[in-house]
Structure formats: C-alpha cells, structure tokens
Design an enzyme around this catalytic site. Sequence first.
Site, PDB file in Angstrom:
ATOM      1  N   THR A   1      -9.499   6.761  -1.684  1.00 12.89           N
ATOM      2  CA  THR A   1      -9.170   5.353  -1.862  1.00 12.89           C
ATOM      3  C   THR A   1     -10.458   4.579  -1.108  1.00 12.89           C
ATOM      4  O   THR A   1     -11.075   3.520  -1.803  1.00 12.89           O
ATOM      5  CB  THR A   1      -8.034   4.796  -1.733  1.00 12.89           C
TER       6      THR A   1
ATOM      7  N   SER B   1      -6.073  10.335   0.532  1.00  8.66           N
ATOM      8  CA  SER B   1      -6.112   9.226   1.319  1.00  8.66           C
ATOM      9  C   SER B   1      -6.700   9.292   2.881  1.00  8.66           C
ATOM     10  O   SER B   1      -6.370  10.088   3.559  1.00  8.66           O
ATOM     11  CB  SER B   1      -4.604   8.463   1.441  1.00  8.66           C
ATOM     12  N   PRO B   2      -7.534   8.296   3.139  1.00  9.75           N
ATOM     13  CA  PRO B   2      -7.971   8.016   4.348  1.00  9.75           C
ATOM     14  C   PRO B   2      -6.935   7.554   5.347  1.00  9.75           C
ATOM     15  O   PRO B   2      -7.161   7.225   6.555  1.00  9.75           O
ATOM     16  CB  PRO B   2      -9.199   7.322   4.525  1.00  9.75           C
TER      17      PRO B   2
ATOM     18  N   CYS C   1       0.752  -1.323   0.222  1.00  9.01           N
ATOM     19  CA  CYS C   1       0.030  -0.016   0.136  1.00  9.01           C
ATOM     20  C   CYS C   1       0.767   1.285   0.026  1.00  9.01           C
ATOM     21  O   CYS C   1       1.932   1.292   0.565  1.00  9.01           O
ATOM     22  CB  CYS C   1      -0.903   0.053   1.442  1.00  9.01           C
ATOM     23  N   GLY C   2       0.401   2.470  -0.579  1.00  8.29           N
ATOM     24  CA  GLY C   2       1.194   3.721  -0.718  1.00  8.29           C
ATOM     25  C   GLY C   2       1.624   4.144   0.591  1.00  8.29           C
ATOM     26  O   GLY C   2       2.396   5.127   0.634  1.00  8.29           O
TER      27      GLY C   2
END
EC number: 4.1.3.1
Length: 537
Positions: A454, A422-423, A203-204
């Site tokens: 996302t 992003s969350p 994941c990023g």
Amino acid sequence: MSSERAQFASEVAEVERWWKSPRFARVNRPYTAADVVSKRGTIKINYPSDVQGKKLWKLLSEHAKNGTPSHTYGALDPVQVTKMAKYLETVYVSGWQSSSTASSSNEPGPDLADYPSNTVPNKVEHLFMAQLFHDRKQREARSRMSDAELANTPVIDYLRPIVADADTGHGGLTAVMKLTKMFVEKGAAGIHIEDQAPGTKKCGHMAGKVLVPIQEHINRLVAIRLQYDIMGVENLVVARTDSEAATLITSNIDDRDHPFIQGSTNPSLPPLNNVMVEAEAQGKTGDQLQAIEDGWIKAANLQLFPQALAQALANEGASRSTVEKLVARVSRLSWSQAVAVAQKEFGLKQVPYWNWDAPRTREGYYRYQGGTECAIHRANAFAPYADLLWMETKKPILAQAKEFAAGVHAVHPGQWLAYNLSPSFNWKLLPQRQDMQAYVWELGKLGFVWQFITLAGLHSNAYISDLFAQNFAKTGMKAYVELVQSREREIGCDVLTHQKWSGADYADSLIKTVTGGVSSTAAMGAGVTESQFTSKL
C-alpha cells in the site's frame, strides 16, 4: 410500440447480452437490465477507464490461469507512475497515502477516511493524466525513430491499470455511487471497498475497527456494480473485509453476524453503559473509567453464543463428542436457529444466560470476535457481488493465507483473491523471512492474483529524501552526484534528463507543428543544458 419504447427495449436486450459475457460469469445482480437502462441518460459516454478495466480483467484472468500474481505498490506522483510502468503491471492508489499527502482540503492526517470524498479520485486523475501524457510523448518520440531505433527501443506501457482505495464509500448508498462515478470518470480501472463503518473507519492495521452488518456491505458492493452498469463500464470491484481483527459491529440485525457477536454470561452484572454513566456522574475520568470497563469485561466472561450453548450442554452431562457436534452444527446459525437446534437435536433443557446487549459500548456497538474464520464467512457472503476478495490481516502469515484461500475456494472455486503486502508489518521479524523472495509467488499459487504494498511509494520517497538530505547537509553537491545523478545514470533512469522526461521535446513538436516546422523559441534547441548529458564526462 413507439420508437422510444423500441429504443429502450433494444438497449435492455443489449445490456442482457453484455451480462452474459464471460466477464460477468461470477457476478450476481439483484436488479434487472431494465433497471439499469432506465437510469441512464440519452447520450452514451465512452470512458477511458472502461478500457483500463477490461485490460485489468484480461491481465488477472491470465494470472489466475497460470497460478501467478500481479504485484504492485501505492504510487505517490507521476514520477513514480512512470518508473513503475517499466516493470509492474498495475498501479495502486492508497487512501492512506492520499490522506497524509494529497487531501483535497490540503489538511494532512492519518488514515481515518475523514478527508473529502474527492481526495482519492483526484489523485487517480493526477496519475492517470500523467499516464496519458507519457503515452502520447512516447508515441511522438517513436514516430521520429528509424526502423533500427524502433527495434532497439522497447515500448513502455505507461497505461498500467489503476486500482484505487474507496475506503468505506464515504457515506450511504448514493454517496457510494457518486464516489464510484468519480473514480470511473477519473480513470480508475477498479476500486476496493471495506466493511467498516464510515464514521469510525480506521487503517486496516489500527485498533478500534467497527464493522457494518454483512448485508450493509453487500449493498455497497451492489451499489458500485449498479453505477458501473449505468455507465456501461467493466471496471472491477474488490471486496475487503477487516473482520480478522475487528472487535465491534454496529448492529446485530443480520443473522449471518450472530455467531461472531459476544455476550455477557454473568447475569448479576448491570449493563456496561449504565455502570459507565454512573461512574462518570461520580466524577471518574480517564484511567479510572478504563479500569472500571476492564473490570466489567473480565467479570462478564464474554462468550460467543455457540460457546455458551456448548458449556450449557456440557453442564447437563453431554459427552465431549456431543458438545463438539453441537458447536459444529450451530457455528454459522443465528441466535434463534442455534437455540432451536440445541433444544430439538441435542436435547438442551435450559437455554443459558447470554446477553449481547449488556456489553454494548457507549456508542451502542456490539462486541465482536473476529478472526480468520470470521473473515472467510464474510468473504463468502461478499463473493457473488465482487470481482476479488481481500482479507486484511495483522501479520503476513502464509498459513493464514492458505486457510483463507481454502475457505473461500471451498464455496467459490476459482475466486480471485487480493493481498495487502503491508509496510505496517515488520517483515524482518517474521518466521518466513528466509522465504521473503518467494512469498509473493507462493501467494499467487493460492489464488491471490493481485497483491500490493500500500505505502511503498511513501516509504521509498521518505527513504531517499532522508538519505539525501542527511548527506547533502554534510557534503553538498558531492551527495547529489553520488546518491542521485550517478545512480540515475547507472540504472538507466530517464529522469536523469528531466527536461526530456517532462515532455519538452513533445512540446517543441507541438509548437513546430503549428508554426510549420520552425521555432526560434524551442525549449530543447541550442543552449539547453541537458545536452551535457550526451557528452562523455
């Protein structure tokens, strides 16, 4: 010329004309139209996702012209897709969400892209089929409305273009092409692909990300475009770079990666891997091994090669301004080019000790120093092969977004950008929280034409599920009425009448069409409890 040759030549000319359209004004292809046509079959297939791709292109073109964004979030299921359709212009399909909730193996897990490669395409199909169904359902319902009802009932565009997560492509170039083909067939208007290595993809917003060389990722982008061209579609590709926070790279083979690879400046140290192998042979484990590696890294004084050259030149008595000029001059050069410039243009007498092999990990990866400059460097290399560029970031910092946009647009004016809202970020802790409402639109002004949360589908699902379960356990049906049914009515959520939402009227219409207009088994006939919702309570 035979008829077969003539047909081939005609199709090649058609592809060449197609490529000259404004749609592909920014696209670079290292292959010919003949290469494409030779790889097509003899039956022309029209894909619905091509319609969606053209729709997405037109949508983003308008936003780019106006300096505005199209923003959306990751959808989990058909319910969310139909609700999003009323308010948002596109739909995102997340690999993270699919990994945790929709793996085609039914085995959930974190976002490591270790699920079967058809997982996200299958989720795209799930959502796209729902879009098509609700579009048909709406058209049938409107066909029965009066002119007054039509005028007072807004049309909902259920066919919002879907952009999906292709991770790293799930393998080599033919795997990338097969994955792309699946996405086209399943209904995606576009996909994004990142420059991480497949076997170590994260994941990023996780640590331990390993990049592939610039050319390797360009090859992926070209493979996607070639597959699109073979299928005759105008779907979009988003090039993502994870280099802002990356710490490793698989290889030093690409000269363009050299300025960001770290090397040891301590000639007295043996290679790290030798040290670690010896420590393991001595029975060292776990924290002991980590302490040994940490100590080696500290002693190695890792530096980028331009830094090592600058220090060497300074040690030889060069002025500060001369050293700064050297750094600026070699900051994007390969190792050999940097050495030549330092010696010929700046008079460097002794090339400093700098060893990029010594710090390599046990897997053979090179140490890498990412950052915004690095992301700009990579994005500019990817730009000729992609429709949008995306830099994954650790925090949503507007100043950093400005720096990235400026760095890209200095080389590629007007290049479309994408942004992950992003969350994984704790948004309430950020300094720009007072401008939270304006954040999306400020990014739009910078050229970030497509933005997305996302995992908002996952989090909104988790939120209402947790809230309702807590209260239902305590207050029974009171919780359902107050938290769900009453709120659905207040906001005009059409799932309140879930039979109608699911298409029961549409199914009845199909049956009546077959039976001549009469059916004693109509689902929405006398006795359906949903009629209660038309009564005053």
